[in-house]
Design a protein around this motif. Structure first.
Motif, PDB file in Angstrom:
ATOM      1  N   ARG A   1      49.826  41.101  37.124  1.00 50.18           N
ATOM      2  CA  ARG A   1      50.928  40.293  36.609  1.00 50.18           C
ATOM      3  C   ARG A   1      51.841  41.123  35.698  1.00 50.18           C
TER       4      ARG A   1
ATOM      5  N   TYR B   1      49.349  42.532  45.271  1.00 52.57           N
ATOM      6  CA  TYR B   1      48.012  42.304  44.684  1.00 52.57           C
ATOM      7  C   TYR B   1      46.947  42.691  45.702  1.00 52.57           C
TER       8      TYR B   1
ATOM      9  N   ARG C   1      33.230  38.685  36.529  1.00 59.49           N
ATOM     10  CA  ARG C   1      34.344  37.752  36.334  1.00 59.49           C
ATOM     11  C   ARG C   1      35.395  38.343  35.396  1.00 59.49           C
ATOM     12  N   SER C   2      34.953  39.001  34.321  1.00 60.96           N
ATOM     13  CA  SER C   2      35.897  39.627  33.390  1.00 60.96           C
ATOM     14  C   SER C   2      36.657  40.759  34.067  1.00 60.96           C
TER      15      SER C   2
ATOM     16  N   ARG D   1      37.397  40.980  37.323  1.00 64.19           N
ATOM     17  CA  ARG D   1      38.406  40.387  38.209  1.00 64.19           C
ATOM     18  C   ARG D   1      39.604  39.892  37.401  1.00 64.19           C
ATOM     19  N   ASN D   2      39.337  39.212  36.286  1.00 61.25           N
ATOM     20  CA  ASN D   2      40.443  38.709  35.459  1.00 61.25           C
ATOM     21  C   ASN D   2      41.309  39.859  34.933  1.00 61.25           C
ATOM     22  N   ARG D   3      40.696  40.987  34.573  1.00 60.02           N
ATOM     23  CA  ARG D   3      41.471  42.135  34.095  1.00 60.02           C
ATOM     24  C   ARG D   3      42.360  42.691  35.200  1.00 60.02           C
ATOM     25  N   ASN D   4      41.845  42.703  36.428  1.00 57.60           N
ATOM     26  CA  ASN D   4      42.648  43.172  37.553  1.00 57.60           C
ATOM     27  C   ASN D   4      43.855  42.259  37.788  1.00 57.60           C
ATOM     28  N   ILE D   5      43.647  40.931  37.661  1.00 57.32           N
ATOM     29  CA  ILE D   5      44.746  39.979  37.850  1.00 57.32           C
ATOM     30  C   ILE D   5      45.782  40.123  36.735  1.00 57.32           C
ATOM     31  N   ARG D   6      45.330  40.309  35.500  1.00 56.83           N
ATOM     32  CA  ARG D   6      46.276  40.463  34.385  1.00 56.83           C
ATOM     33  C   ARG D   6      47.130  41.721  34.541  1.00 56.83           C
TER      34      ARG D   6
ATOM     35  N   LYS E   1      38.621  47.401  27.710  1.00 58.08           N
ATOM     36  CA  LYS E   1      39.757  47.395  28.628  1.00 58.08           C
ATOM     37  C   LYS E   1      39.887  48.735  29.348  1.00 58.08           C
TER      38      LYS E   1
END
Length: 262
Positions: free
Chosen positions: A61, A88, A50-51, A53-58, A22
């Motif tokens: 939020r 975002y 992909r991981s 991008r998902n960390r950036n979205i989390r 992280k």
């Protein structure tokens, strides 16, 4: 106890590795873009785009939730104090980073080695099994029994299954179709000949009717040459007056003397 201690150590090690991942992902997405070098480092650590991008979205939020709630026990990473709601921003991924991630996906995963099974222990040599006792010999069949067996073999015959001759069936069907086709062709030729004969007969009747109509129209103005008097200079006496007159006198009609030729 030792097993529980090992489980706790494994979980603690897993949490540390997850926290390191992280931290690394938040470090490379801090500037909002992923370079080829950063993508290679992530691939070495087993982290895909992909991981990331998902960390950036989390994280986004979490920042929104912290802003809407007006604070919390812990400020999320990348949050800046302001009155506006966090926005975002998608990551900018370079072409080299995308190519590096595709190469990682195309790389074949190593197959796990099959577990070696322990070989079974050799069995102890056992004593040889005793030989089976010889079967008692059957008594020789008598002459009556032999005769009955011969009659049974001659009278009984196993049923035989014969395959149908599909080639012959197809030839017969083709011959029947051919004969039907020839009969249809003959009927069609006869019908065409009958139609031609009727057409010729109708044409002949039409021509005859036309000639008759033309002849009737030509004879419509002709009249008989019957006179009430005699022509001047005509011989009298005998049967002279009943002889056939000249053809020119037949079409006279009304002459100059005013006499009507009937």
């Amino acid at each position: 106890m030792a097993r529980k201690r090992n489980k706790r150590r494994a979980k603690r090690k897993e949490r540390r590795a997850r926290a390191k991942k992280k931290k690394f992902m938040r470090k490379i997405i801090r500037d909002g873009k992923i370079s080829k070098k950063e993508a290679r480092k992530a691939n070495k650590r087993g982290i895909s785009l992909r991981s990331i991008r998902n960390r950036n979205i989390r994280d986004y939020r979490k920042r929104v939730k912290f802003h809407e709630e007006g604070g919390g026990p812990r400020r999320p990473p990348g949050y800046k104090r302001s009155e506006n709601r966090p926005v975002y921003e998608p990551l900018l991924i370079s072409r080299g980073a995308a190519a590096s991630d595709r190469q990682r996906l195309a790389r074949q995963k190593p197959r796990p080695k099959p577990r070696s099974r322990p070989r079974p222990a050799p069995r102890a040599a056992s004593a040889p099994a005793p030989a089976p006792a010889p079967a008692p010999r059957a008594a020789a069949p008598g002459p009556a029994q032999q005769m009955a067996e011969q009659i049974a073999q001659q009278s009984y015959e196993a049923p035989r299954f014969e395959m149908p001759d599909y080639r012959k069936m197809m030839d017969e069907r083709f011959a029947s179709y051919q004969s039907e086709l020839e009969s249809m062709r003959a009927e069609q030729a006869a019908a065409a000949e009958e139609y031609r004969r009727q057409a010729d007969e109708q044409r002949r009747q039409f021509e005859l009717a036309q000639r008759t109509a033309i002849g009737n129209e030509a004879r419509a103005g002709q009249q008989a040459d019957f006179k009430l008097g005699s022509d001047p200079g005509m011989k009298r006496g005998g049967t002279y007056g009943f002889r056939r007159r000249r053809r020119q006198a037949l079409m006279g009609g009304i002459n100059s003397a005013g006499m009507l030729n009937v």
